[in-house]
Motif scaffolding. Structure first.
Motif, PDB file in Angstrom:
ATOM      1  N   ARG A 104      67.521  67.882 155.001  1.00 51.81           N
ATOM      2  CA  ARG A 104      66.589  68.815 155.634  1.00 51.81           C
ATOM      3  C   ARG A 104      66.195  68.366 157.037  1.00 51.81           C
ATOM      4  NH1 ARG A 104      63.688  71.288 158.135  1.00 51.81           N
ATOM      5  NH2 ARG A 104      62.027  72.752 157.601  1.00 51.81           N
ATOM      6  N   TYR A 105      65.962  67.065 157.186  1.00 50.78           N
ATOM      7  CA  TYR A 105      65.432  66.599 158.473  1.00 50.78           C
ATOM      8  C   TYR A 105      66.454  65.831 159.312  1.00 50.78           C
ATOM      9  CZ  TYR A 105      61.032  67.904 156.323  1.00 50.78           C
ATOM     10  OH  TYR A 105      60.025  68.605 155.708  1.00 50.78           O
ATOM     11  N   PRO A 404      54.561  66.282 150.565  1.00 53.01           N
ATOM     12  CA  PRO A 404      54.425  67.154 151.744  1.00 53.01           C
ATOM     13  C   PRO A 404      55.754  67.386 152.480  1.00 53.01           C
ATOM     14  CG  PRO A 404      52.618  65.588 151.656  1.00 53.01           C
ATOM     15  CD  PRO A 404      53.587  65.173 150.607  1.00 53.01           C
ATOM     16  N   ALA A 405      56.488  66.290 152.741  1.00 48.87           N
ATOM     17  CA  ALA A 405      57.754  66.460 153.475  1.00 48.87           C
ATOM     18  C   ALA A 405      58.745  67.287 152.664  1.00 48.87           C
ATOM     19  CB  ALA A 405      58.355  65.094 153.793  1.00 48.87           C
ATOM     20  N   ALA A 406      58.797  67.040 151.361  1.00 47.47           N
ATOM     21  CA  ALA A 406      59.812  67.724 150.545  1.00 47.47           C
ATOM     22  C   ALA A 406      59.434  69.183 150.294  1.00 47.47           C
ATOM     23  CB  ALA A 406      59.985  66.983 149.227  1.00 47.47           C
ATOM     24  N   LEU A 407      58.194  69.431 149.866  1.00 43.45           N
ATOM     25  CA  LEU A 407      57.824  70.812 149.529  1.00 43.45           C
ATOM     26  C   LEU A 407      57.741  71.686 150.775  1.00 43.45           C
ATOM     27  CD1 LEU A 407      55.232  70.351 146.650  1.00 43.45           C
ATOM     28  CD2 LEU A 407      57.630  70.984 146.508  1.00 43.45           C
ATOM     29  N   LEU A 408      57.159  71.133 151.852  1.00 37.53           N
ATOM     30  CA  LEU A 408      57.119  71.926 153.090  1.00 37.53           C
ATOM     31  C   LEU A 408      58.542  72.153 153.605  1.00 37.53           C
ATOM     32  CD1 LEU A 408      54.018  70.453 154.965  1.00 37.53           C
ATOM     33  CD2 LEU A 408      54.245  72.710 153.968  1.00 37.53           C
ATOM     34  N   GLY A 409      59.371  71.108 153.476  1.00 40.06           N
ATOM     35  CA  GLY A 409      60.763  71.246 153.922  1.00 40.06           C
ATOM     36  C   GLY A 409      61.519  72.298 153.127  1.00 40.06           C
ATOM     37  N   GLY A 419      57.285  65.416 162.030  1.00 42.89           N
ATOM     38  CA  GLY A 419      56.098  65.687 161.217  1.00 42.89           C
ATOM     39  C   GLY A 419      56.217  65.018 159.853  1.00 42.89           C
ATOM     40  N   ALA A 420      57.388  65.156 159.230  1.00 39.48           N
ATOM     41  CA  ALA A 420      57.594  64.569 157.898  1.00 39.48           C
ATOM     42  C   ALA A 420      57.454  63.052 157.957  1.00 39.48           C
ATOM     43  CB  ALA A 420      58.972  64.964 157.374  1.00 39.48           C
ATOM     44  N   LEU A 484      49.584  65.233 154.277  1.00 43.24           N
ATOM     45  CA  LEU A 484      49.807  66.679 154.437  1.00 43.24           C
ATOM     46  C   LEU A 484      49.349  67.152 155.813  1.00 43.24           C
ATOM     47  CD1 LEU A 484      50.607  69.349 153.059  1.00 43.24           C
ATOM     48  CD2 LEU A 484      48.266  69.573 152.270  1.00 43.24           C
ATOM     49  N   ALA A 485      48.171  66.675 156.233  1.00 36.94           N
ATOM     50  CA  ALA A 485      47.630  67.108 157.527  1.00 36.94           C
ATOM     51  C   ALA A 485      48.565  66.695 158.661  1.00 36.94           C
ATOM     52  CB  ALA A 485      46.244  66.517 157.729  1.00 36.94           C
ATOM     53  N   LEU A 486      49.064  65.449 158.591  1.00 36.85           N
ATOM     54  CA  LEU A 486      49.946  64.980 159.674  1.00 36.85           C
ATOM     55  C   LEU A 486      51.296  65.691 159.647  1.00 36.85           C
ATOM     56  CD1 LEU A 486      49.253  61.164 159.909  1.00 36.85           C
ATOM     57  CD2 LEU A 486      49.025  62.854 161.719  1.00 36.85           C
ATOM     58  N   THR A 487      51.826  65.909 158.455  1.00 39.04           N
ATOM     59  CA  THR A 487      53.122  66.612 158.366  1.00 39.04           C
ATOM     60  C   THR A 487      53.000  67.998 158.998  1.00 39.04           C
ATOM     61  OG1 THR A 487      53.541  65.453 156.304  1.00 39.04           O
ATOM     62  CG2 THR A 487      54.969  67.300 156.795  1.00 39.04           C
TER      63      THR A 487
END
Lengths: 830, 58
Positions: A104-105, A404-409, A419-420, A484-487
């Motif tokens: 993803r990233y 956060p990185a995985a679900l938002l991604g 961000g992640a 989560l906030a930083l991602t």
């Protein structure tokens, strides 16, 4: 119990497990069962569940339950989460969440960091399982030591098991039916054992609830957590266990990598929560009886101690096997998935640099051994310390940092690699500061002063002055909230990241690379998949094959030798083209279809036009003959007044006959014209049998006149059609048949498929072979009629969506079909 | 299917996370069982049953 007997029992059980796994390997179809899939998910329930739940219920009350309510919630979301994940995993051959982060990233430190962090974060959790087996063994054997020896033996045996059944080939995305069947078997054993222990204790000791209600000390166990902080802790535990269920490497392995069929998911969505509910039913009664009858005992051992107290050592032994089952399933699958993480994201790049990639399978096997030995080492070092006891939930919070990185991604296109990474690093740092280091401080590995923090606002278990939360809830909310906030925040500010470079290559060169690294079978599989793909798409497929076996970073490096970067100046165009190619292909196909339809319509129009010309010519020609005769006869009568009465009567009769023929012709032509310009058929529910009987009665006078007998075999049928047009066709066919019949005409009505079939049979000479092809053309009469009857019948039938045709065989046999479900109504049959 | 699954998820989330301390203040209940556990296992069983009815035919 004798330690040797217990050890023998343990070894026999592990031997049975080997046999089950071997059986599964030889019959892979056994693992392709929705029940096996649902039971394999129960690897979630570890020794912590089997022994620790009663312990937690005995000390903390109802808070043992949210750990199992969370997975129930997550499984209800499978149409979004798992469905999407399975599709991605199949396409890109993902073996872990770290692979997904790389996909993803893109290349970068995020995936290797996540892999390394997961290995470190989960070692204590593995250590807990080894300790559970050893502790249970010593408790039942009545020994005090050597605890460590049993744990080491267990670790080595389980490593051997994981190596034998989890690393048979290099490709870790390959499924392991034996391993899955063994895990499902262990899930059944632990459920059965815990239910049996619960039933035995309830039957022999009775209902613990009345006694517990009489003991005020036990009331907190029967009530919910108090106050806002208690509620927050409850909700946090539900959320934490949901995320842990989703992000624990072993869960990804059984739920995604080993998934045989996406259709097993809906079954698991209710079967696995049911499993969790059942396995938790006996927990509270066991915890209460333990508190009531074994006040000095370690609550984690109530499940073993209570059967002994009830006088049933065999059930206690079965409970021991249940605990062993829970621990071994977890250790084997977690050890395997952590070794894949290690080898794909950390070992492979190192081996590639040292040109030793050929030994990767050996290294993966060694990684399993290493992981289990490290877990054993952690157990030896931490021993009975707080760090080990509290590590279950601390590991859960560690795993949740991937969320956060995985679900938002997975669901948000705007999430960026920067961000992640920022969110993940901050989350890990806060996890370490608020949970991991305080646990080490409580264990004596760090000075107790650490628990105070350098400043009141930086208190590790109460950041920014937060008070009243338990350490787990605090650490979870602080680390995941910041993550989560930083991602989100950093992603919003770095959204214009440069797109990843695409690569392109020759299919043959890519296949040769795959054969060299992964073997001939993989190369052949790739060639099959790459058929018809572009260079860029083929490179992506080859990368997926390599990535699943060697890790994404190594796969990328290897591909460099046989692929080239898509040219920089063409990148935007290529990306645009790739995005739109699917739409363009669909559009082009639609255009082709429309063009073909247009050409077909034009040809039909031309044919119709030609038919009209021919018809006009034929009508003129047909009209000319009787008209000429009428004129000639009229002239004879007018110019020869001396004709005898007999001749005059003969000429007058001829004149009447030709006029009648002329009249019939005009009538048929008018009918044809009405058909061409008339309204569309009026469809209505029609009783076809009654219609056929009406047609027979209308034909009856003509038949009687010619001495022809009418017969009928009619089945009752209903159709949605134009009644008058069907009657017209039937009359045409029947009249035609009566004209040609010698003695009888038969009308049949029956159903054939989705059509009603009328058959009109006569015992006449039939249609000569040479005339069969043109019998339905206009003015082709065999009996001196106008020759328009059959032509009109065919056009009318086609307008109703049916057909009229001549059957093979002796005599005349015409068939006429009417659709029983008419969808189309072209008045001109085409 | 997706909408129904999400609705069931929301129902389960509500049932599992509502403020239990406001509702269950006593330790005794029907059949001498604690009402908190009766509620939790009952809600859980209800969710499993609804999931079974929803997902048994994918």
């Amino acid at each position: 119990m004798s330690p040797w007997a217990l050890l023998l029992g343990l070894l026999l059980y592990l031997g049975l497990l080997f046999l089950v796994a071997l059986w599964g390997e030889s019959r892979p179809r056994l693992a392709q069962n929705p029940w096996v899939y649902a039971l394999s998910l129960a690897v979630y329930a570890t020794a912590w569940t089997f022994l620790g739940s009663a312990g937690r219920a005995a000390t903390e009350g109802a808070t043992f339950l949210p750990i199992y309510l969370g997975p129930t919630l997550v499984l209800l979301l499978w149409p979004w989460l798992h469905g999407r994940l399975l599709a991605l995993a199949r396409t890109h051959r993902l073996t872990s969440w770290a692979d997904f982060l790389h996909l993803r990233y893109g290349p970068g430190p995020l995936a290797p960091l996540a892999a390394g962090f997961l290995v470190v974060g989960l070692l204590p959790y593995l250590a807990l399982q080894l300790k559970a087996i050893a502790q249970a063994f010593l408790f039942l054997s009545g020994e005090e030591a050597p605890l460590a020896d049993v744990a080491l033996l267990t670790a080595l045996l389980l490593a051997l098991f994981a190596i034998l059944f989890g690393t048979r080939r290099l490709d870790p995305s390959e499924r392991h039916p034996g391993l899955v069947l063994a895990v499902a078997f262990e899930s059944l054993v632990k459920l059965f054992a815990l239910l049996l222990v619960g039933a035995l204790v309830l039957l022999s000791l009775g209902n613990p609830f009345p006694r517990a209600q009489a003991e005020p000390d036990l009331h907190p166990l029967l009530l919910p957590p108090e106050g806002l902080s208690g509620h927050l802790a409850w909700v946090s535990l539900v959320a934490l266990s949901s995320l842990a269920f989703l992000f624990l490497p072993r869960q990804f392995h059984v739920a995604v990598v080993e998934s045989q069929n996406p259709r097993h998911l809906p079954h698991a969505a209710w079967a696995f929560p049911l499993y969790l509910l059942l396995i938790n039913l006996p927990i509270l009664p066991l915890a209460l009886w333990g508190r009531l009858l074994l006040p000095g005992e370690n609550p984690d051992l109530y499940v073993l101690a209570l059967p002994l107290l009830a006088g049933s050592p065999p059930v206690a032994f079965l409970a021991f096997l249940g605990a062993v089952s829970a621990a071994t399933a977890m250790v084997v699958v977690e050890g395997l998935s952590l070794s894949i993480l290690l080898s794909n994201h950390l070992l492979s790049p190192l081996l590639l640099r040292r040109r030793a990639l050929g030994s990767l399978l050996l290294w993966r096997r060694l990684a399993i051994l290493l992981v289990l030995l490290l877990a054993y080492l952690y157990f030896r070092l931490a021993g009975e310390a707080y760090a080990l006891v509290g590590m279950g939930l601390i590991s859960f919070v560690a795993v949740a940092q991937l969320a956060p990185a995985a679900l938002l991604g997975l669901f948000w296109k705007g999430a960026t690699g920067a961000g992640a990474l920022a969110g993940f690093l901050a989350g890990v740092a806060l996890w370490a500061y608020t949970l991991f280091l305080p646990a080490l401080a409580r264990s004596g590995f760090l000075p107790p002063l650490f628990l105070e923090g350098p400043h009141p606002l930086l208190h590790p278990e109460g950041l920014l002055g937060l008070k009243g939360l338990d350490p787990i809830t605090h650490g979870f909310l602080v680390s995941l909230g910041t993550n989560l906030a930083l991602t989100l925040g950093v992603s919003l500010f770095t959204r214009k990241e440069a797109p990843l470079g695409g690569r392109t290559g020759e299919v043959a060169a890519l296949a040769a690379l795959l054969e060299r690294i992964l073997g001939k079978e993989v190369a052949e599989a790739f060639l099959k998949e790459a058929e018809g793909l572009s260079g860029t798409e083929a490179a992506l497929r080859a990368e997926a094959f390599l990535s699943s076996a060697l890790g994404p970073a190594t796969a990328r490096l290897l591909l460099l030798s046989v692929t080239e970067e898509a040219r920089e100046e063409h990148k935007p165009l290529l990306e645009e083209a790739a995005r739109e190619s699917k739409a363009v292909r669909a559009y082009a196909q639609a255009l082709e279809r429309a063009q073909a339809e247009l050409a077909e319509a034009y040809e039909r129009l031309k044919a119709l036009d030609q038919a009209k010309d021919e018809l006009l010519w034929a009508v003129s020609h047909e009209l000319k003959t009787p008209l000429t005769a009428v004129r000639a006869l009229a002239e004879i009568l007018a110019t020869h007044p001396d004709l005898s009465e007999e001749e005059r009567r003969r000429f007058t009769a001829l004149l009447a006959k030709e006029a009648a023929r002329l009249s019939r012709l005009v009538e048929e032509v008018l009918r044809y014209a009405r058909l061409q310009t008339g309204p569309a058929p009026k469809k209505e529910p029609t009783d076809l049998k009654a219609l056929a009987e009406e047609a027979l009665s209308l034909t009856e006078p003509l038949a009687r006149e010619r001495g022809v007998k009418l017969e009928a075999a009619l089945l009752p049928l209903q159709a949605d059609t134009d009644r008058d047009r069907v009657l017209q066709v039937l009359l045409n066919l029947l009249t035609n048949a009566v004209r040609h019949a010698q003695s009888r005409v038969r009308l049949e009505l029956g159903a054939r498929g989705q059509e009603a079939l009328f058959r009109v049979l006569d015992d006449g000479p039939g249609v000569p072979k040479e005339a069969r092809e043109r019998i339905f053309e206009p003015f082709q009469s065999l009996a001196g009629g106008t020759g328009l009857g059959l032509y009109l019948a065919r056009r009318l039938a086609e307008g109703l969506g049916g057909r009229v045709y001549l059957e093979e065989g002796e005599g005349g046999a015409f068939a006429f079909t009417v659709p029983l479900e008419v969808n189309h109504a072209d008045p001109f049959g085409g | 299917m997706k909408e129904k699954a999400f609705a069931l998820f929301l129902l389960a989330l509500f049932l599992f996370t509502l403020p239990l301390s406001l509702l269950f203040r006593g330790v005794g209940g029907p059949w001498e069982l604690p009402p908190l556990y009766l509620y939790l296992f009952g809600a859980w069983a209800l969710v499993v049953l609804l999931a079974f009815l929803l997902f048994r035919r994918p």
